[in-house]
Design an enzyme around this catalytic site. Structure first.
Site, PDB file in Angstrom:
ATOM      1  N   TYR A   1       0.062 -32.667 -33.280  1.00  0.00           N
ATOM      2  CA  TYR A   1      -0.746 -33.609 -34.069  1.00  0.00           C
ATOM      3  C   TYR A   1      -1.449 -32.870 -35.220  1.00  0.00           C
ATOM      4  O   TYR A   1      -1.754 -33.439 -36.250  1.00  0.00           O
ATOM      5  CB  TYR A   1      -1.757 -34.313 -33.153  1.00  0.00           C
ATOM      6  CG  TYR A   1      -2.343 -35.583 -33.736  1.00  0.00           C
ATOM      7  CD1 TYR A   1      -1.570 -36.739 -33.855  1.00  0.00           C
ATOM      8  CD2 TYR A   1      -3.656 -35.630 -34.182  1.00  0.00           C
ATOM      9  CE1 TYR A   1      -2.083 -37.896 -34.401  1.00  0.00           C
ATOM     10  CE2 TYR A   1      -4.185 -36.790 -34.717  1.00  0.00           C
ATOM     11  CZ  TYR A   1      -3.403 -37.921 -34.828  1.00  0.00           C
ATOM     12  OH  TYR A   1      -3.923 -39.065 -35.366  1.00  0.00           O
TER      13      TYR A   1
ATOM     14  N   LYS B   1      -8.287 -36.396 -39.343  1.00  0.00           N
ATOM     15  CA  LYS B   1      -9.092 -37.386 -38.611  1.00  0.00           C
ATOM     16  C   LYS B   1     -10.509 -36.852 -38.360  1.00  0.00           C
ATOM     17  O   LYS B   1     -11.474 -37.624 -38.350  1.00  0.00           O
ATOM     18  CB  LYS B   1      -8.421 -37.753 -37.282  1.00  0.00           C
ATOM     19  CG  LYS B   1      -7.144 -38.575 -37.422  1.00  0.00           C
ATOM     20  CD  LYS B   1      -7.343 -39.896 -38.128  1.00  0.00           C
ATOM     21  CE  LYS B   1      -6.130 -40.811 -38.024  1.00  0.00           C
ATOM     22  NZ  LYS B   1      -6.199 -41.936 -38.965  1.00  0.00           N
TER      23      LYS B   1
END
Ligand code: NAD
Length: 257
Positions: free
Chosen positions: A157, A164
């Protein structure tokens, strides 16, 4: 929740197809009485978005907006303002989608990949908030979408998680600056949901199965659950909440191992 959003005018950014989390959020808001405007990225999704909106949410309208272009953001909100005298809310459900183009290792992330991921997924919220502020005459609410990869290391990720983290930090700074205008800024940290953004995520099936096995609710979540949480945050019921990251993940984030 019929009536909860009567008369509220909400801009939904980030519908690409029926699987989009933004679409589930739009449905929750629409059936609670909100009037909706949709912004979409480009030609590739235009026809699908128009068809979905025409069929299922008549009286809503669509405007193109590529968030990597400041002028697009300015034009989109100015066009929306020609139809609506004010805007009450924005759903920002946008992220860099070509994760299959990202390297296996975070160390191998290029400057260009890092910049693009942050530009689309993080800076676009700041640019949107700056633009919409002038139209939120009676206060308002902004909700964005994040993921636990910002807090913990998840396989493959990496740069998305870093973006994020920046997004979550941004909501706190924005909440503080916009609070005096009674504009609330929050994020929903959603558990894994199969959408076009997850198509290129390596080991996504494994991620889903781990959540189903270990989350306190012993299941994954669906986009409708995220939609209803967004409805709560946008409505009068969420009026005391700002700068918050609400996890909608069956409780997975609390588990240590
Ligand atoms: P999605 O692909 O349906 O939505 C992503 C949207 O971003 C698309 O509509 C795409 O057109 C838009 N977008 C990308 N680049 C853009 C640009 N330059 N200008 C304008 N729009 C652009 O996938 P989704 O899963 O619904 O993702 C929505 C949000 O939810 C993203 O922020 C994603 O990171 C977040 N999220 C998803 C999950 C998941 O498991 N699906 C979990 C947590 C958070």
């Amino acid at each position: 929740m019929k009536g909860l959003m009567d008369g509220k005018k909400i801009v939904v950014m980030g519908v690409a197809n029926r699987q989009s989390i933004a679409w589930a959020i739009a449905k929750s808001l629409y059936f609670a009485g909100a009037e909706l405007a949709f912004t979409y990225q480009n030609d590739a999704v235009e026809q699908t978005v128009y068809q979905m909106v025409d069929h299922e949410m008549p009286n809503s309208f669509c405007i193109r907006c590529d968030v990597t272009k400041d002028q697009d953001i300015t034009n989109a909100f100015s066009d929306i303002n020609k139809r609506w005298s004010q805007i009450d809310g924005v759903i920002h459900s946008i992220a860099y989608a070509k994760t299959e183009n990202l390297p296996f290792s975070y160390l191998d992330t290029t400057r260009a990949q890092f910049a693009l991921t942050h530009d689309i997924g993080t800076y676009s919220l700041v640019a949107t908030a700056k633009e919409v502020k002038q139209y939120m005459l009676d206060g308002g609410t902004i909700v964005t979408l994040t993921h636990m990869g910002s807090e913990r290391v998840l396989p493959h990720y990496h740069v998305m998680g870093v973006a994020k983290a920046g997004l979550e930090s941004s909501i706190r700074y924005l909440a503080n600056e916009l609070g005096p205008a009674n504009i609330r800024v929050n994020a929903i940290s959603a558990g894994p949901i199969r959408t076009s953004v997850t198509e290129g995520v390596r080991d996504f099936d494994y991620m889903l199965s781990v959540v189903e096995e270990r989350a306190p609710l012993r299941r994954g979540i669906d986009a409708e659950e995220v939609g209803d949480t967004a409805l709560f945050l946008c409505s009068h019921m969420g009026r005391g909440i700002t700068g918050e990251v609400v996890h909608v993940d069956g409780g997975y984030n609390i588990i240590g191992m």
